[in-house]
Motif scaffolding. Structure first.
Motif, PDB file in Angstrom:
ATOM      1  N   HIS A   1       0.832  -1.175   0.000  1.00 52.02           N
ATOM      2  CA  HIS A   1       0.000   0.000   0.000  1.00 52.02           C
ATOM      3  C   HIS A   1       0.873   1.233   0.000  1.00 52.02           C
ATOM      4  CE1 HIS A   1      -2.717  -3.054   1.631  1.00 52.02           C
ATOM      5  NE2 HIS A   1      -3.647  -2.356   1.019  1.00 52.02           N
ATOM      6  N   GLY A   2       0.434   2.238  -0.733  1.00 51.97           N
ATOM      7  CA  GLY A   2       1.195   3.466  -0.778  1.00 51.97           C
ATOM      8  C   GLY A   2       0.570   4.461  -1.723  1.00 51.97           C
ATOM      9  N   ALA A   3       1.275   5.544  -1.942  1.00 58.31           N
ATOM     10  CA  ALA A   3       0.791   6.593  -2.836  1.00 58.31           C
ATOM     11  C   ALA A   3       1.985   7.278  -3.482  1.00 58.31           C
ATOM     12  CB  ALA A   3      -0.037   7.608  -2.051  1.00 58.31           C
ATOM     13  N   PHE A   4       1.740   7.855  -4.654  1.00 57.23           N
ATOM     14  CA  PHE A   4       2.771   8.556  -5.407  1.00 57.23           C
ATOM     15  C   PHE A   4       2.127   9.779  -6.039  1.00 57.23           C
ATOM     16  CE2 PHE A   4       4.640   9.569  -9.497  1.00 57.23           C
ATOM     17  CZ  PHE A   4       5.991   9.663  -9.191  1.00 57.23           C
ATOM     18  N   LYS A   5       2.797  10.916  -5.939  1.00 61.54           N
ATOM     19  CA  LYS A   5       2.294  12.122  -6.584  1.00 61.54           C
ATOM     20  C   LYS A   5       3.483  12.935  -7.064  1.00 61.54           C
ATOM     21  CE  LYS A   5      -0.990  15.199  -7.480  1.00 61.54           C
ATOM     22  NZ  LYS A   5      -2.141  14.964  -8.306  1.00 61.54           N
ATOM     23  N   HIS A   6       3.451  13.349  -8.333  1.00 53.93           N
ATOM     24  CA  HIS A   6       4.493  14.190  -8.913  1.00 53.93           C
ATOM     25  C   HIS A   6       3.819  15.431  -9.480  1.00 53.93           C
ATOM     26  CE1 HIS A   6       6.997  15.651 -12.305  1.00 53.93           C
ATOM     27  NE2 HIS A   6       7.917  15.559 -11.372  1.00 53.93           N
ATOM     28  N   VAL A   7       4.342  16.610  -9.115  1.00 48.88           N
ATOM     29  CA  VAL A   7       3.750  17.858  -9.573  1.00 48.88           C
ATOM     30  C   VAL A   7       4.850  18.781 -10.082  1.00 48.88           C
ATOM     31  CG1 VAL A   7       2.393  19.884  -8.902  1.00 48.88           C
ATOM     32  CG2 VAL A   7       1.916  17.684  -7.844  1.00 48.88           C
ATOM     33  N   PRO A   8       4.790  19.159 -11.363  1.00 45.30           N
ATOM     34  CA  PRO A   8       5.718  20.191 -11.858  1.00 45.30           C
ATOM     35  C   PRO A   8       5.150  21.572 -11.508  1.00 45.30           C
ATOM     36  CG  PRO A   8       4.453  19.244 -13.669  1.00 45.30           C
ATOM     37  CD  PRO A   8       4.004  18.550 -12.416  1.00 45.30           C
ATOM     38  N   LEU A   9       6.007  22.447 -10.993  1.00 44.20           N
ATOM     39  CA  LEU A   9       5.586  23.783 -10.583  1.00 44.20           C
ATOM     40  C   LEU A   9       6.515  24.829 -11.165  1.00 44.20           C
ATOM     41  CD1 LEU A   9       5.189  23.011  -6.778  1.00 44.20           C
ATOM     42  CD2 LEU A   9       3.333  23.213  -8.425  1.00 44.20           C
ATOM     43  N   SER A  10       6.046  26.052 -11.124  1.00 37.54           N
ATOM     44  CA  SER A  10       6.905  27.189 -11.440  1.00 37.54           C
ATOM     45  C   SER A  10       6.889  28.097 -10.219  1.00 37.54           C
ATOM     46  CB  SER A  10       6.389  27.935 -12.666  1.00 37.54           C
ATOM     47  OG  SER A  10       7.209  29.058 -12.917  1.00 37.54           O
ATOM     48  N   VAL A  11       8.063  28.274  -9.607  1.00 32.04           N
ATOM     49  CA  VAL A  11       8.182  29.104  -8.413  1.00 32.04           C
ATOM     50  C   VAL A  11       9.104  30.272  -8.742  1.00 32.04           C
ATOM     51  CG1 VAL A  11       8.882  29.162  -5.990  1.00 32.04           C
ATOM     52  CG2 VAL A  11       7.853  27.080  -6.942  1.00 32.04           C
ATOM     53  N   PHE A  12       8.542  31.474  -8.785  1.00 27.11           N
ATOM     54  CA  PHE A  12       9.285  32.679  -9.152  1.00 27.11           C
ATOM     55  C   PHE A  12      10.040  32.478 -10.471  1.00 27.11           C
ATOM     56  CE2 PHE A  12       9.163  32.885  -4.439  1.00 27.11           C
ATOM     57  CZ  PHE A  12       8.299  33.963  -4.343  1.00 27.11           C
ATOM     58  N   GLY A  13       9.385  31.833 -11.436  1.00 26.41           N
ATOM     59  CA  GLY A  13       9.963  31.620 -12.747  1.00 26.41           C
ATOM     60  C   GLY A  13      10.928  30.447 -12.842  1.00 26.41           C
ATOM     61  N   ARG A  14      11.145  29.747 -11.759  1.00 30.39           N
ATOM     62  CA  ARG A  14      12.071  28.602 -11.748  1.00 30.39           C
ATOM     63  C   ARG A  14      11.254  27.309 -11.797  1.00 30.39           C
ATOM     64  NH1 ARG A  14      16.464  27.900  -7.015  1.00 30.39           N
ATOM     65  NH2 ARG A  14      18.104  28.116  -8.542  1.00 30.39           N
ATOM     66  N   ASN A  15      11.646  26.397 -12.700  1.00 31.67           N
ATOM     67  CA  ASN A  15      10.961  25.111 -12.792  1.00 31.67           C
ATOM     68  C   ASN A  15      11.334  24.227 -11.605  1.00 31.67           C
ATOM     69  OD1 ASN A  15       9.738  25.745 -15.246  1.00 31.67           O
ATOM     70  ND2 ASN A  15      11.532  25.083 -16.391  1.00 31.67           N
ATOM     71  N   VAL A  16      10.311  23.737 -10.904  1.00 33.38           N
ATOM     72  CA  VAL A  16      10.500  22.895  -9.735  1.00 33.38           C
ATOM     73  C   VAL A  16       9.592  21.685  -9.870  1.00 33.38           C
ATOM     74  CG1 VAL A  16      10.286  22.760  -7.215  1.00 33.38           C
ATOM     75  CG2 VAL A  16      11.025  24.895  -8.288  1.00 33.38           C
ATOM     76  N   ASP A  17      10.145  20.506  -9.627  1.00 30.17           N
ATOM     77  CA  ASP A  17       9.359  19.278  -9.612  1.00 30.17           C
ATOM     78  C   ASP A  17       9.308  18.773  -8.178  1.00 30.17           C
ATOM     79  OD1 ASP A  17       8.778  18.862 -12.407  1.00 30.17           O
ATOM     80  OD2 ASP A  17      10.915  18.469 -12.664  1.00 30.17           O
ATOM     81  N   VAL A  18       8.110  18.517  -7.670  1.00 30.96           N
ATOM     82  CA  VAL A  18       7.940  17.989  -6.324  1.00 30.96           C
ATOM     83  C   VAL A  18       7.308  16.600  -6.445  1.00 30.96           C
ATOM     84  CG1 VAL A  18       6.824  18.298  -4.075  1.00 30.96           C
ATOM     85  CG2 VAL A  18       7.646  20.291  -5.352  1.00 30.96           C
ATOM     86  N   THR A  19       7.955  15.635  -5.800  1.00 33.03           N
ATOM     87  CA  THR A  19       7.460  14.260  -5.812  1.00 33.03           C
ATOM     88  C   THR A  19       7.273  13.794  -4.377  1.00 33.03           C
ATOM     89  OG1 THR A  19       8.709  13.830  -7.833  1.00 33.03           O
ATOM     90  CG2 THR A  19       7.917  11.910  -6.616  1.00 33.03           C
ATOM     91  N   LEU A  20       6.114  13.222  -4.081  1.00 34.65           N
ATOM     92  CA  LEU A  20       5.842  12.606  -2.783  1.00 34.65           C
ATOM     93  C   LEU A  20       5.615  11.122  -3.002  1.00 34.65           C
ATOM     94  CD1 LEU A  20       3.405  15.051  -0.963  1.00 34.65           C
ATOM     95  CD2 LEU A  20       5.785  14.615  -0.430  1.00 34.65           C
ATOM     96  N   ILE A  21       6.299  10.319  -2.211  1.00 34.67           N
ATOM     97  CA  ILE A  21       6.144   8.871  -2.258  1.00 34.67           C
ATOM     98  C   ILE A  21       5.837   8.413  -0.846  1.00 34.67           C
ATOM     99  CG2 ILE A  21       7.229   6.659  -2.836  1.00 34.67           C
ATOM    100  CD1 ILE A  21       9.279   8.418  -4.490  1.00 34.67           C
ATOM    101  N   CYS A  22       4.709   7.759  -0.658  1.00 37.66           N
ATOM    102  CA  CYS A  22       4.323   7.259   0.659  1.00 37.66           C
ATOM    103  C   CYS A  22       4.237   5.744   0.602  1.00 37.66           C
ATOM    104  CB  CYS A  22       2.979   7.822   1.089  1.00 37.66           C
ATOM    105  SG  CYS A  22       2.964   9.609   1.222  1.00 37.66           S
ATOM    106  N   ARG A  23       4.862   5.101   1.580  1.00 36.20           N
ATOM    107  CA  ARG A  23       4.849   3.643   1.662  1.00 36.20           C
ATOM    108  C   ARG A  23       4.354   3.243   3.036  1.00 36.20           C
ATOM    109  NH1 ARG A  23       9.359   5.086  -1.407  1.00 36.20           N
ATOM    110  NH2 ARG A  23      10.476   5.760   0.426  1.00 36.20           N
ATOM    111  N   ARG A  24       3.335   2.391   3.066  1.00 36.88           N
ATOM    112  CA  ARG A  24       2.810   1.904   4.337  1.00 36.88           C
ATOM    113  C   ARG A  24       3.453   0.560   4.639  1.00 36.88           C
ATOM    114  NH1 ARG A  24      -3.472   0.869   6.007  1.00 36.88           N
ATOM    115  NH2 ARG A  24      -2.992   0.387   8.174  1.00 36.88           N
TER     116      ARG A  24
END
Length: 175
Positions: free
Chosen positions: A1-24
């Motif tokens: 069981h777990g979850a995965f989420k990847h979100v590309p963002l733009s923070v003050f014009g800088r490309n940022v990728d945030v990934t969350l991985i949860c494992r139970r």
């Protein structure tokens, strides 16, 4: 069981990728009021490991290639690593906490902490979110016992890299 989420963002014009991985954890899993505490093998109830990975553009490397900066953080949450339980009841929204004092040397708690040190290295910091003050002592009982366990384990554990274990920090609501 777990979850995965990847979100590309733009923070003050800088490309940022945030990934969350949860494992139970598959060890000692169960529903909230039915599984509490630590098993004899040192596994805590309902443990979840969450890893956050942040990647960002970091300027240019030699040769003109774009450099990516990467940062990762791991957080583990689970039941308080003591032998305790709660009796679920439709009549009581806050079931009584029962502390089972069958581990005076905190053997199971020590197994849990050693597993964390082996898996993640030192330091392992414990964020204590157990209530410090209550009108009717419930969580406070666990708080005192956890603090005693951590103090004792810090004295007796031989840490692989020579560092100490985690102290307890914080206050506030319990799990």
């Amino acid at each position: 069981h777990g979850a995965f989420k990847h979100v590309p963002l733009s923070v003050f014009g800088r490309n940022v990728d945030v990934t969350l991985i949860c494992r139970r954890s598959r060890h000692f899993a169960g529903t909230r009021y039915l599984k509490r505490g630590v098993s004899e093998s040192g596994y805590v109830a309902n443990e979840v490991e969450t890893e956050q990975v942040v990647e960002a553009d970091g300027g240019y490397a030699s040769g003109g290639a774009t450099r990516r900066l990467v940062s990762a953080h791991v957080q583990v949450r689970g039941s308080i690593p003591l032998h305790w339980s709660q009796e679920a009841s439709a009549l009581s929204p806050k079931p009584d906490i029962v502390l089972h004092r069958n581990d005076p040397l905190f053997v199971a708690t020590g197994l849990h902490m050693r597993r964390l040190v082996t898996r993640y290295g030192n330091p392992v910091a414990c964020l204590n979110l157990i209530k410090a003050v209550e009108r009717k002592p419930r969580e406070m009982i666990l708080r005192r016992e956890l603090q005693a366990a951590i103090y004792q384990l810090n004295e007796q554990m031989d840490f692989p890299d020579g560092g100490g274990g985690g102290g307890t920090e914080g206050g506030g609501e319990g799990e």
